[in-house]
Design a protein around this motif. Structure first.
Motif, PDB file in Angstrom:
ATOM      1  N   SER A  26      22.491 -53.897  57.448  1.00 42.14           N
ATOM      2  CA  SER A  26      24.046 -53.665  57.185  1.00 42.14           C
ATOM      3  C   SER A  26      24.518 -53.816  54.959  1.00 42.14           C
ATOM      4  N   ILE A  27      24.162 -52.274  55.176  1.00 42.27           N
ATOM      5  CA  ILE A  27      24.318 -51.637  53.714  1.00 42.27           C
ATOM      6  C   ILE A  27      25.556 -51.271  53.467  1.00 42.27           C
ATOM      7  N   PHE A  28      26.269 -51.919  52.239  1.00 36.38           N
ATOM      8  CA  PHE A  28      27.911 -51.061  52.260  1.00 36.38           C
ATOM      9  C   PHE A  28      27.329 -50.201  51.421  1.00 36.38           C
ATOM     10  N   SER A  29      26.599 -50.626  49.879  1.00 39.16           N
ATOM     11  CA  SER A  29      26.154 -50.164  49.267  1.00 39.16           C
ATOM     12  C   SER A  29      24.947 -50.306  48.600  1.00 39.16           C
ATOM     13  N   ILE A  30      24.284 -49.118  47.324  1.00 38.98           N
ATOM     14  CA  ILE A  30      22.887 -49.087  46.775  1.00 38.98           C
ATOM     15  C   ILE A  30      23.416 -49.260  45.105  1.00 38.98           C
ATOM     16  N   ASN A  31      22.731 -50.282  44.813  1.00 38.96           N
ATOM     17  CA  ASN A  31      23.062 -49.581  43.525  1.00 38.96           C
ATOM     18  C   ASN A  31      22.051 -49.300  43.023  1.00 38.96           C
ATOM     19  N   ALA A  32      20.556 -49.820  41.939  1.00 39.25           N
ATOM     20  CA  ALA A  32      19.395 -48.699  41.780  1.00 39.25           C
ATOM     21  C   ALA A  32      19.040 -49.552  42.835  1.00 39.25           C
ATOM     22  N   MET A  33      17.589 -48.466  41.991  1.00 41.05           N
ATOM     23  CA  MET A  33      16.352 -48.636  43.155  1.00 41.05           C
ATOM     24  C   MET A  33      15.243 -48.378  42.111  1.00 41.05           C
ATOM     25  N   GLY A  34      14.055 -49.150  42.087  1.00 37.39           N
ATOM     26  CA  GLY A  34      13.247 -48.777  41.824  1.00 37.39           C
ATOM     27  C   GLY A  34      11.707 -49.241  42.337  1.00 37.39           C
ATOM     28  N   TRP A  35      10.607 -48.998  41.727  1.00 41.04           N
ATOM     29  CA  TRP A  35       9.501 -49.592  41.659  1.00 41.04           C
ATOM     30  C   TRP A  35       9.002 -50.766  41.162  1.00 41.04           C
ATOM     31  N   SER A  52      22.297 -45.322  40.808  1.00 41.04           N
ATOM     32  CA  SER A  52      22.371 -44.980  41.774  1.00 41.04           C
ATOM     33  C   SER A  52      23.570 -43.683  40.978  1.00 41.04           C
ATOM     34  N   SER A  53      23.419 -43.494  39.837  1.00 39.35           N
ATOM     35  CA  SER A  53      23.597 -41.913  38.926  1.00 39.35           C
ATOM     36  C   SER A  53      22.360 -41.003  38.622  1.00 39.35           C
ATOM     37  N   ASP A  54      21.379 -41.650  39.239  1.00 39.18           N
ATOM     38  CA  ASP A  54      20.467 -40.599  38.885  1.00 39.18           C
ATOM     39  C   ASP A  54      19.733 -40.843  37.686  1.00 39.18           C
ATOM     40  N   ILE A  55      20.199 -41.346  36.902  1.00 37.66           N
ATOM     41  CA  ILE A  55      19.134 -42.023  35.535  1.00 37.66           C
ATOM     42  C   ILE A  55      18.030 -42.472  35.753  1.00 37.66           C
ATOM     43  N   THR A  56      17.280 -42.133  35.203  1.00 37.70           N
ATOM     44  CA  THR A  56      16.352 -42.820  35.194  1.00 37.70           C
ATOM     45  C   THR A  56      15.509 -43.232  34.670  1.00 37.70           C
ATOM     46  N   ASN A  57      14.731 -44.412  34.719  1.00 38.83           N
ATOM     47  CA  ASN A  57      13.661 -45.101  33.735  1.00 38.83           C
ATOM     48  C   ASN A  57      12.545 -44.862  33.827  1.00 38.83           C
ATOM     49  N   TYR A  58      11.239 -45.141  32.791  1.00 40.81           N
ATOM     50  CA  TYR A  58       9.993 -45.568  33.039  1.00 40.81           C
ATOM     51  C   TYR A  58       9.683 -46.112  32.566  1.00 40.81           C
ATOM     52  N   ALA A  59       8.198 -46.623  32.808  1.00 39.02           N
ATOM     53  CA  ALA A  59       7.444 -47.645  32.082  1.00 39.02           C
ATOM     54  C   ALA A  59       6.472 -46.820  31.343  1.00 39.02           C
ATOM     55  N   ASP A  60       6.067 -46.572  29.382  1.00 38.86           N
ATOM     56  CA  ASP A  60       5.266 -45.940  28.817  1.00 38.86           C
ATOM     57  C   ASP A  60       4.282 -45.286  29.821  1.00 38.86           C
ATOM     58  N   SER A  61       3.735 -46.396  30.616  1.00 36.46           N
ATOM     59  CA  SER A  61       2.117 -45.788  30.842  1.00 36.46           C
ATOM     60  C   SER A  61       2.288 -45.166  32.088  1.00 36.46           C
ATOM     61  N   VAL A  62       3.692 -44.281  32.951  1.00 39.01           N
ATOM     62  CA  VAL A  62       3.243 -43.317  33.936  1.00 39.01           C
ATOM     63  C   VAL A  62       4.442 -42.329  33.445  1.00 39.01           C
ATOM     64  N   LYS A  63       4.854 -42.268  32.208  1.00 38.91           N
ATOM     65  CA  LYS A  63       5.516 -41.128  31.884  1.00 38.91           C
ATOM     66  C   LYS A  63       4.963 -39.907  31.951  1.00 38.91           C
ATOM     67  N   GLY A  64       5.686 -39.240  32.602  1.00 41.13           N
ATOM     68  CA  GLY A  64       4.950 -37.281  32.153  1.00 41.13           C
ATOM     69  C   GLY A  64       4.108 -36.908  33.642  1.00 41.13           C
ATOM     70  N   ARG A  65       3.882 -38.571  33.930  1.00 45.75           N
ATOM     71  CA  ARG A  65       2.737 -38.771  35.518  1.00 45.75           C
ATOM     72  C   ARG A  65       3.727 -38.881  36.891  1.00 45.75           C
TER      73      ARG A  65
END
Length: 120
Positions: A26-35, A52-65
């Protein structure tokens, strides 16, 4: 509300995997999602998030991959993992900040985790 992750498995060094995580209930809204991931004997760490704005953030160890994305119509977040290394071996957990219809505020939800093993 539940999060169901899938897509883990065994892959060779340099290979690729795509993880998926679908939110249901029973979901009304989803804000951030991540791994996040947790390797044996280590603490859980951030891998990537998408707002929710599609702005992404990555750990340095996975950036570019790794690439995180989301499909709001399906309440699903994805993690495309390329050029995998043995040090990427871990249990990967999906996370989402969700407001359910029955609650007045957003809650932090976790999936059960899916194992990714990268062989050298």
């Amino acid at each position: 509300v539940q999060l169901q992750a899938s897509g883990g498995g065994l892959v060779q060094f340099g290979g690729s995997l795509r993880l998926s995580c679908a939110a249901s209930g029973s979901i009304f809204s989803i804000n951030a999602m991540g791994w996040y991931r947790q390797a044996p004997g280590k603490q859980r760490e951030l891998v990537a998030t998408v707002a929710s704005s599609d702005i992404t953030n990555y750990a340095d160890s996975v950036k570019g991959r790794f690439t995180i994305s989301r499909d709001n119509a399906k309440n699903t977040v994805y993690l495309q993992m390329n050029s995998l290394k043995p040090e990427d071996t871990a249990v990967y957990f999906c996370n989402a900040v969700i407001k359910a219809y029955s609650y007045s505020h957003y809650g932090n939800y976790w999936g059960r985790g899916t194992l990714v093993t990268v062989s050298s």
